[in-house]
Design a protein around this motif. Structure first.
Motif: not given
Length: 153
Positions: A83-86, A144-153
């Motif tokens: 994510v280039t602008d995170a 098999i996993a369901e990860p959650v990530f946060r990308f911040l500006a």
């Protein structure tokens, strides 16, 4: 060679439901398993006692810890989405994790990730991913996993 999706914070919502990519293969040698045992204090013989595992284990030899396999998700994840602008990304958690098969020491694993959820949050975007880790030559996933990530500006 890995396949990577490159996008922006605004572009993440348009990728919901899309396969993001597949990581490179990652080697799982005994040395890595032993280092993980030292780091976590999990010295169960099926992981670290090679001779006993060969003689007594139903797996035919030592296997990687399930949580070692899960921990490889992060370096593999970094290969499938940019994510280039995170300004930063953080691990927010896991909704679920399963280990359908073992990872014999000496195996190679890789991950394929699909973006399953995108939610705007203050200062960024939260994504939920379906991550499937497979073993080279295996007939079913090893994680098999369901990860959650946060990308911040």
């Amino acid at each position: 060679m890995s396949t990577t999706t490159t996008t922006t914070l605004a572009g993440l919502s348009g990728l919901q439901g899309a396969e993001l990519g597949t990581s490179d293969w990652v080697d799982v040698p005994q040395e890595r398993v032993n280092r993980f045992a030292e780091a976590t204090g999990d010295h169960q013989w099926i992981h670290v006692d090679v001779e006993r595992a060969r003689a007594e284990s139903p797996f035919g030899g030592p296997i990687a810890h399930g949580y070692l396999t899960l921990s490889l998700l992060i370096p593999m994840w970094s290969q499938v989405l940019e994510v280039t602008d995170a300004t930063m990304a953080v691990n927010y958690g896991l909704n679920k994790v399963r280990f359908p098969d073992s990872v014999p020491v000496g195996s190679r694993v890789r991950m394929t990730a699909t973006l399953t959820g995108v939610t705007e949050i203050p200062g960024g975007v939260q994504v939920t991913v379906s991550a499937v880790i497979e073993r080279e030559g295996g007939d079913k996933p090893v994680c098999i996993a369901e990860p959650v990530f946060r990308f911040l500006a």
